[in-house]
Scaffold this motif. Structure first.
Motif, short mmCIF file in Angstrom:
data_model
loop_
_atom_site.label_atom_id
_atom_site.label_comp_id
_atom_site.label_asym_id
_atom_site.label_seq_id
_atom_site.Cartn_x
_atom_site.Cartn_y
_atom_site.Cartn_z
N ARG A 206 0.78 -1.09 -0.05
CA ARG A 206 -0.09 0.35 -0.02
C ARG A 206 0.76 1.44 0.04
NH1 ARG A 206 -5.00 -1.89 3.75
NH2 ARG A 206 -5.56 -3.75 2.40
N ILE A 207 2.02 1.23 -0.51
CA ILE A 207 2.86 2.09 -1.02
C ILE A 207 2.68 2.70 -2.42
CG2 ILE A 207 5.28 2.96 -0.99
CD1 ILE A 207 5.96 0.94 0.94
N ARG A 208 2.02 3.93 -2.56
CA ARG A 208 1.75 4.61 -3.76
C ARG A 208 2.97 5.32 -4.54
NH1 ARG A 208 -1.97 7.57 -4.66
NH2 ARG A 208 -2.46 8.53 -2.58
N ILE A 209 3.29 5.28 -5.81
CA ILE A 209 4.33 5.86 -6.32
C ILE A 209 3.89 6.30 -7.63
CG2 ILE A 209 6.85 5.64 -7.05
CD1 ILE A 209 6.60 2.99 -4.83
N LEU A 263 0.26 13.03 -3.42
CA LEU A 263 0.80 12.43 -2.10
C LEU A 263 -0.55 11.98 -0.97
CD1 LEU A 263 3.59 14.87 -1.16
CD2 LEU A 263 3.83 12.59 -2.10
N SER A 264 -1.59 12.59 -1.38
CA SER A 264 -2.70 12.49 -0.25
C SER A 264 -3.74 11.47 -0.53
CB SER A 264 -3.25 13.89 -0.32
OG SER A 264 -4.22 13.85 -1.29
N GLY A 268 -6.69 8.67 -4.13
CA GLY A 268 -7.28 7.02 -4.02
C GLY A 268 -6.28 6.13 -4.19
N VAL A 269 -6.61 5.22 -5.23
CA VAL A 269 -5.60 4.10 -5.42
C VAL A 269 -4.53 4.21 -6.37
CG1 VAL A 269 -7.51 2.44 -4.68
CG2 VAL A 269 -7.25 3.09 -6.88
N VAL A 270 -4.56 5.48 -6.98
CA VAL A 270 -3.37 5.52 -7.93
C VAL A 270 -2.30 5.34 -7.92
CG1 VAL A 270 -2.73 7.27 -9.82
CG2 VAL A 270 -5.22 7.29 -9.22
#
Length: 287
Positions: A206-209, A263-264, A268-270
């Motif tokens: 659940r780390i979004r980059i 960053l926020s 969502g899930v992007v």
């Protein structure tokens, strides 16, 4: 409405000037608990810290309804943990410094919730006149440094079992760029690929980059670039903006808002997205 980065800790490379500083200020306005900025120049860092702290203070006052009575202001301040901004002076071209700035941020704040890689090399070179040293400079600052800062930040997030977000500042040049941007294009195209790779690898953490391909942007650094490499006159900005579809170059504060959104949790899930943040469309032609 809850701030976009409510109580998050943010690390911004290149955060002492230009776009990086604008991102740090935007994060402060959006409720970040702590911001660490990285740069080589201590004087620029101090000026940036004043602006970042002022942005946080103004946001806190606005959130509290800008009370006139000192007692009311103090009461509102007691309810919210104090904002902290620090500068880490580092030459990221030196091996080991990218790892150090992440470690120092974790040591200071206890964690890194969000990372922005905004530092980078922008000097010019074509295929035929680029030396091995210049190519290595671009690969190091624009690709190796983000690799190492992401490595440290993701390791911290995983160790804590926490989600997190990263935004890499890439460039429209990754699509091909001008002939005089050969080493820059190579490094930014590499960063785009790395962004997708790491986003895929750590999606279940659940780390979004994500990455932003920014176009021509009006920063003090761009002014120096235009004069140093292209012999631009003092009025270069007015001429450049007049030729753009929207009548202006990209603005750092506008890009900063886009970065903070990514960053926020509002984004969502992007993850793994490379977004063209520009007014020109790659692959589209007038004729």
């Amino acid at each position: 409405m809850q701030p976009l980065l409510d109580q998050k800790v943010l690390l911004v490379t290149g955060g002492t000037q230009g776009l990086g500083r604008a991102i740090a200020e935007a994060a402060a306005r959006e409720g970040a608990a702590g911001v660490a900025i990285v740069g080589r120049n201590a004087e620029k860092a101090e000026v940036a810290l004043v602006a970042i702290r002022a942005a946080a203070s103004a946001a806190a006052s606005a959130a509290a309804g800008a009370p006139d009575a000192p007692g009311a202001a103090a009461s509102a301040a007691d309810e919210t943990p104090a904002f902290e901004a620090v500068a880490i002076i580092a030459d990221l071209a030196v091996p080991g410094e990218a790892e150090r700035v992440v470690a120092e941020t974790v040591a200071r704040f206890g964690r890194v919730d969000s990372l922005v890689n905004a530092a980078g090399a922008t000097s010019r070179g074509t295929l035929l006149d680029t030396s091995r040293e210049l190519l290595q400079e671009h690969l190091n600052l624009n690709l190796v440094v983000p690799f190492m800062t992401m490595q440290g930040a993701v390791a911290d997030m995983r160790e804590r079992g926490s989600s997190g977000t990263i935004v890499n500042i890439i460039s429209m040049a990754m699509h091909g760029g001008q002939p005089y941007l050969a080493p820059y294009t190579a490094s930014k195209a590499g960063l785009a690929g790395l962004t997708k790779n790491v986003a895929f690898a750590h999606r279940f953490d659940r780390i979004r980059i994500n990455g932003l391909n920014i176009g021509w942007t009006a920063t003090p650094g761009e002014a120096a670039t235009q004069k140093n490499f292209h012999g631009a006159a003092d009025d270069w900005l007015a001429s450049a903006e007049a030729a753009q579809p929207m009548g202006k170059l990209g603005q750092p504060d506008e890009i900063a808002d886009a970065v903070v959104f990514l960053l926020s949790e509002r984004s969502g899930v992007v993850t793994g997205s490379i977004i063209d943040w520009d007014q020109n469309v790659p692959g589209a032609y007038d004729q």
